[in-house]
Design a protein around this motif. Structure first.
Motif, PDB file in Angstrom:
ATOM      1  N   THR A   1       0.839  -1.203   0.000  1.00 58.96           N
ATOM      2  CA  THR A   1       0.000   0.000   0.000  1.00 58.96           C
ATOM      3  C   THR A   1       0.873   1.253   0.000  1.00 58.96           C
ATOM      4  O   THR A   1       0.631   2.195  -0.766  1.00 58.96           O
ATOM      5  CB  THR A   1      -0.950   0.002   1.218  1.00 58.96           C
ATOM      6  OG1 THR A   1      -1.747  -1.181   1.165  1.00 58.96           O
ATOM      7  CG2 THR A   1      -1.840   1.228   1.225  1.00 58.96           C
ATOM      8  N   LEU A   2       1.913   1.256   0.838  1.00 61.35           N
ATOM      9  CA  LEU A   2       2.814   2.406   0.906  1.00 61.35           C
ATOM     10  C   LEU A   2       3.497   2.645  -0.445  1.00 61.35           C
ATOM     11  O   LEU A   2       3.524   3.776  -0.940  1.00 61.35           O
ATOM     12  CB  LEU A   2       3.872   2.182   1.990  1.00 61.35           C
ATOM     13  CG  LEU A   2       4.842   3.344   2.210  1.00 61.35           C
ATOM     14  CD1 LEU A   2       5.163   3.505   3.680  1.00 61.35           C
ATOM     15  CD2 LEU A   2       6.125   3.172   1.435  1.00 61.35           C
ATOM     16  N   LEU A   3       3.999   1.597  -1.059  1.00 67.61           N
ATOM     17  CA  LEU A   3       4.697   1.748  -2.342  1.00 67.61           C
ATOM     18  C   LEU A   3       3.737   2.182  -3.450  1.00 67.61           C
ATOM     19  O   LEU A   3       4.086   3.030  -4.280  1.00 67.61           O
ATOM     20  CB  LEU A   3       5.424   0.453  -2.709  1.00 67.61           C
ATOM     21  CG  LEU A   3       6.561   0.058  -1.750  1.00 67.61           C
ATOM     22  CD1 LEU A   3       7.101  -1.329  -2.090  1.00 67.61           C
ATOM     23  CD2 LEU A   3       7.680   1.092  -1.745  1.00 67.61           C
ATOM     24  N   LYS A   4       2.517   1.641  -3.453  1.00 65.42           N
ATOM     25  CA  LYS A   4       1.517   2.065  -4.448  1.00 65.42           C
ATOM     26  C   LYS A   4       1.141   3.533  -4.252  1.00 65.42           C
ATOM     27  O   LYS A   4       0.938   4.260  -5.226  1.00 65.42           O
ATOM     28  CB  LYS A   4       0.257   1.188  -4.366  1.00 65.42           C
ATOM     29  CG  LYS A   4       0.399  -0.147  -5.036  1.00 65.42           C
ATOM     30  CD  LYS A   4      -0.941  -0.898  -4.962  1.00 65.42           C
ATOM     31  CE  LYS A   4      -0.910  -2.177  -5.737  1.00 65.42           C
ATOM     32  NZ  LYS A   4      -2.209  -2.887  -5.675  1.00 65.42           N
ATOM     33  N   ASN A   5       1.032   3.970  -2.999  1.00 65.87           N
ATOM     34  CA  ASN A   5       0.732   5.379  -2.726  1.00 65.87           C
ATOM     35  C   ASN A   5       1.855   6.278  -3.261  1.00 65.87           C
ATOM     36  O   ASN A   5       1.592   7.341  -3.817  1.00 65.87           O
ATOM     37  CB  ASN A   5       0.523   5.620  -1.231  1.00 65.87           C
ATOM     38  CG  ASN A   5      -0.776   5.034  -0.709  1.00 65.87           C
ATOM     39  OD1 ASN A   5      -1.648   4.640  -1.472  1.00 65.87           O
ATOM     40  ND2 ASN A   5      -0.899   4.955   0.602  1.00 65.87           N
ATOM     41  N   ASP A   6       3.096   5.842  -3.065  1.00 62.29           N
ATOM     42  CA  ASP A   6       4.235   6.584  -3.628  1.00 62.29           C
ATOM     43  C   ASP A   6       4.126   6.669  -5.142  1.00 62.29           C
ATOM     44  O   ASP A   6       4.336   7.727  -5.741  1.00 62.29           O
ATOM     45  CB  ASP A   6       5.564   5.895  -3.279  1.00 62.29           C
ATOM     46  CG  ASP A   6       6.081   6.207  -1.887  1.00 62.29           C
ATOM     47  OD1 ASP A   6       5.381   6.908  -1.117  1.00 62.29           O
ATOM     48  OD2 ASP A   6       7.201   5.750  -1.576  1.00 62.29           O
ATOM     49  N   HIS A   7       3.802   5.548  -5.776  1.00 62.79           N
ATOM     50  CA  HIS A   7       3.654   5.531  -7.232  1.00 62.79           C
ATOM     51  C   HIS A   7       2.602   6.545  -7.674  1.00 62.79           C
ATOM     52  O   HIS A   7       2.828   7.303  -8.628  1.00 62.79           O
ATOM     53  CB  HIS A   7       3.230   4.148  -7.727  1.00 62.79           C
ATOM     54  CG  HIS A   7       4.292   3.101  -7.629  1.00 62.79           C
ATOM     55  ND1 HIS A   7       4.033   1.772  -7.885  1.00 62.79           N
ATOM     56  CD2 HIS A   7       5.614   3.164  -7.306  1.00 62.79           C
ATOM     57  CE1 HIS A   7       5.146   1.067  -7.731  1.00 62.79           C
ATOM     58  NE2 HIS A   7       6.120   1.892  -7.365  1.00 62.79           N
ATOM     59  N   ALA A   8       1.475   6.553  -6.990  1.00 66.30           N
ATOM     60  CA  ALA A   8       0.383   7.466  -7.355  1.00 66.30           C
ATOM     61  C   ALA A   8       0.820   8.925  -7.209  1.00 66.30           C
ATOM     62  O   ALA A   8       0.527   9.760  -8.074  1.00 66.30           O
ATOM     63  CB  ALA A   8      -0.851   7.184  -6.491  1.00 66.30           C
ATOM     64  N   GLU A   9       1.527   9.224  -6.134  1.00 66.66           N
ATOM     65  CA  GLU A   9       1.981  10.593  -5.898  1.00 66.66           C
ATOM     66  C   GLU A   9       2.970  11.043  -6.979  1.00 66.66           C
ATOM     67  O   GLU A   9       2.855  12.146  -7.517  1.00 66.66           O
ATOM     68  CB  GLU A   9       2.624  10.693  -4.509  1.00 66.66           C
ATOM     69  CG  GLU A   9       3.014  12.109  -4.130  1.00 66.66           C
ATOM     70  CD  GLU A   9       3.581  12.221  -2.722  1.00 66.66           C
ATOM     71  OE1 GLU A   9       3.857  13.363  -2.311  1.00 66.66           O
ATOM     72  OE2 GLU A   9       3.767  11.197  -2.032  1.00 66.66           O
ATOM     73  N   VAL A  10       3.915  10.180  -7.310  1.00 67.45           N
ATOM     74  CA  VAL A  10       4.905  10.535  -8.332  1.00 67.45           C
ATOM     75  C   VAL A  10       4.246  10.640  -9.710  1.00 67.45           C
ATOM     76  O   VAL A  10       4.560  11.547 -10.482  1.00 67.45           O
ATOM     77  CB  VAL A  10       6.083   9.530  -8.341  1.00 67.45           C
ATOM     78  CG1 VAL A  10       6.991   9.753  -9.540  1.00 67.45           C
ATOM     79  CG2 VAL A  10       6.894   9.663  -7.054  1.00 67.45           C
ATOM     80  N   ARG A  11       3.313   9.740 -10.004  1.00 65.22           N
ATOM     81  CA  ARG A  11       2.597   9.826 -11.296  1.00 65.22           C
ATOM     82  C   ARG A  11       1.865  11.162 -11.416  1.00 65.22           C
ATOM     83  O   ARG A  11       1.872  11.782 -12.480  1.00 65.22           O
ATOM     84  CB  ARG A  11       1.596   8.682 -11.429  1.00 65.22           C
ATOM     85  CG  ARG A  11       2.192   7.356 -11.811  1.00 65.22           C
ATOM     86  CD  ARG A  11       1.075   6.307 -11.883  1.00 65.22           C
ATOM     87  NE  ARG A  11       1.526   5.052 -12.410  1.00 65.22           N
ATOM     88  CZ  ARG A  11       1.317   3.876 -11.818  1.00 65.22           C
ATOM     89  NH1 ARG A  11       0.666   3.815 -10.662  1.00 65.22           N
ATOM     90  NH2 ARG A  11       1.746   2.764 -12.374  1.00 65.22           N
ATOM     91  N   THR A  12       1.216  11.582 -10.341  1.00 62.97           N
ATOM     92  CA  THR A  12       0.496  12.860 -10.353  1.00 62.97           C
ATOM     93  C   THR A  12       1.455  14.016 -10.609  1.00 62.97           C
ATOM     94  O   THR A  12       1.187  14.877 -11.451  1.00 62.97           O
ATOM     95  CB  THR A  12      -0.254  13.074  -9.015  1.00 62.97           C
ATOM     96  OG1 THR A  12      -1.215  12.022  -8.869  1.00 62.97           O
ATOM     97  CG2 THR A  12      -0.965  14.413  -8.971  1.00 62.97           C
ATOM     98  N   LEU A  13       2.579  14.029  -9.885  1.00 68.78           N
ATOM     99  CA  LEU A  13       3.563  15.106 -10.066  1.00 68.78           C
ATOM    100  C   LEU A  13       4.147  15.101 -11.470  1.00 68.78           C
ATOM    101  O   LEU A  13       4.333  16.168 -12.080  1.00 68.78           O
ATOM    102  CB  LEU A  13       4.687  14.985  -9.030  1.00 68.78           C
ATOM    103  CG  LEU A  13       4.283  15.248  -7.582  1.00 68.78           C
ATOM    104  CD1 LEU A  13       5.409  14.854  -6.633  1.00 68.78           C
ATOM    105  CD2 LEU A  13       3.888  16.705  -7.371  1.00 68.78           C
ATOM    106  N   LEU A  14       4.422  13.924 -12.018  1.00 69.64           N
ATOM    107  CA  LEU A  14       4.944  13.842 -13.385  1.00 69.64           C
ATOM    108  C   LEU A  14       3.904  14.298 -14.401  1.00 69.64           C
ATOM    109  O   LEU A  14       4.242  14.945 -15.395  1.00 69.64           O
ATOM    110  CB  LEU A  14       5.419  12.414 -13.696  1.00 69.64           C
ATOM    111  CG  LEU A  14       6.726  12.001 -13.027  1.00 69.64           C
ATOM    112  CD1 LEU A  14       6.905  10.488 -13.088  1.00 69.64           C
ATOM    113  CD2 LEU A  14       7.915  12.710 -13.657  1.00 69.64           C
ATOM    114  N   GLY A  15       2.652  13.984 -14.143  1.00 68.82           N
ATOM    115  CA  GLY A  15       1.561  14.467 -15.012  1.00 68.82           C
ATOM    116  C   GLY A  15       1.454  15.981 -14.959  1.00 68.82           C
ATOM    117  O   GLY A  15       1.286  16.640 -15.996  1.00 68.82           O
ATOM    118  N   ASP A  16       1.568  16.530 -13.752  1.00 67.00           N
ATOM    119  CA  ASP A  16       1.547  17.991 -13.589  1.00 67.00           C
ATOM    120  C   ASP A  16       2.720  18.625 -14.332  1.00 67.00           C
ATOM    121  O   ASP A  16       2.579  19.660 -14.979  1.00 67.00           O
ATOM    122  CB  ASP A  16       1.622  18.385 -12.110  1.00 67.00           C
ATOM    123  CG  ASP A  16       0.379  18.001 -11.317  1.00 67.00           C
ATOM    124  OD1 ASP A  16      -0.649  17.636 -11.928  1.00 67.00           O
ATOM    125  OD2 ASP A  16       0.448  18.055 -10.072  1.00 67.00           O
TER     126      ASP A  16
END
Length: 150
Positions: free
Chosen positions: A5-20
């Motif tokens: 869960t922690l690693l998936k949350n990290d993935h989601a956060e980085v994906r959002t920032l990269l999308g931004d």
């Protein structure tokens, strides 16, 4: 929180920032600069906790063959992003079109890597490691991540 869960949350956060970051134009110098600093810090913390804690636990619990292949491929993807693509991006003028291209390449590499982990490595880890192991790893990952981001 368990490790996956922690690693998936990290993935989601980085994906959002990269999308931004990808959505910015060459005129958004300040926003690009802020985003790339955040992305750099999060990626370095994330890859460190995976390489120091999660991957060794996965490798130790795994079987030879496909599990080893997954482990070594993940390490190589970290190396490609962390030692090649990210340093190039950080050294590129944020107001340039070259920056846009490099940001897109980093985003594609991270999406590929995170996608493979989520579709292959994490489900396999759930089979190899007990709920208790995953919870314990999650605590270790979180503590080390906080230390790295401090």
């Amino acid at each position: 929180m368990d490790a996956i869960t922690l690693l998936k949350n990290d993935h989601a956060e980085v994906r959002t920032l990269l999308g931004d970051l990808e959505a910015t134009t060459s005129r958004a110098v300040k926003k690009r600069s802020e985003l790339v600093v955040k992305i750099d810090a999060l990626l370095k913390a994330h890859t460190t906790i995976e390489e120091e804690i999660f991957y060794p636990a996965f490798k130790a619990a795994g079987e030879k063959g496909d599990d080893d292949k997954m482990y070594f491929e993940a390490l190589e993807e970290h190396r490609a992003a962390g030692e090649l693509v990210l340093p190039d991006l950080l050294a590129t003028d944020v107001g340039s079109e070259q920056f846009s291209g490099r940001a897109k390449v980093l985003k594609e590499l991270i999406e590929h890597h995170a996608g493979e982990e989520e579709k292959e490595m994490f489900p396999r880890a759930k089979k190899l490691l007990s709920r208790e192991d995953l919870n314990s790893l999650g605590e270790q990952l979180e503590a080390r991540k906080q230390e790295l981001l401090a």
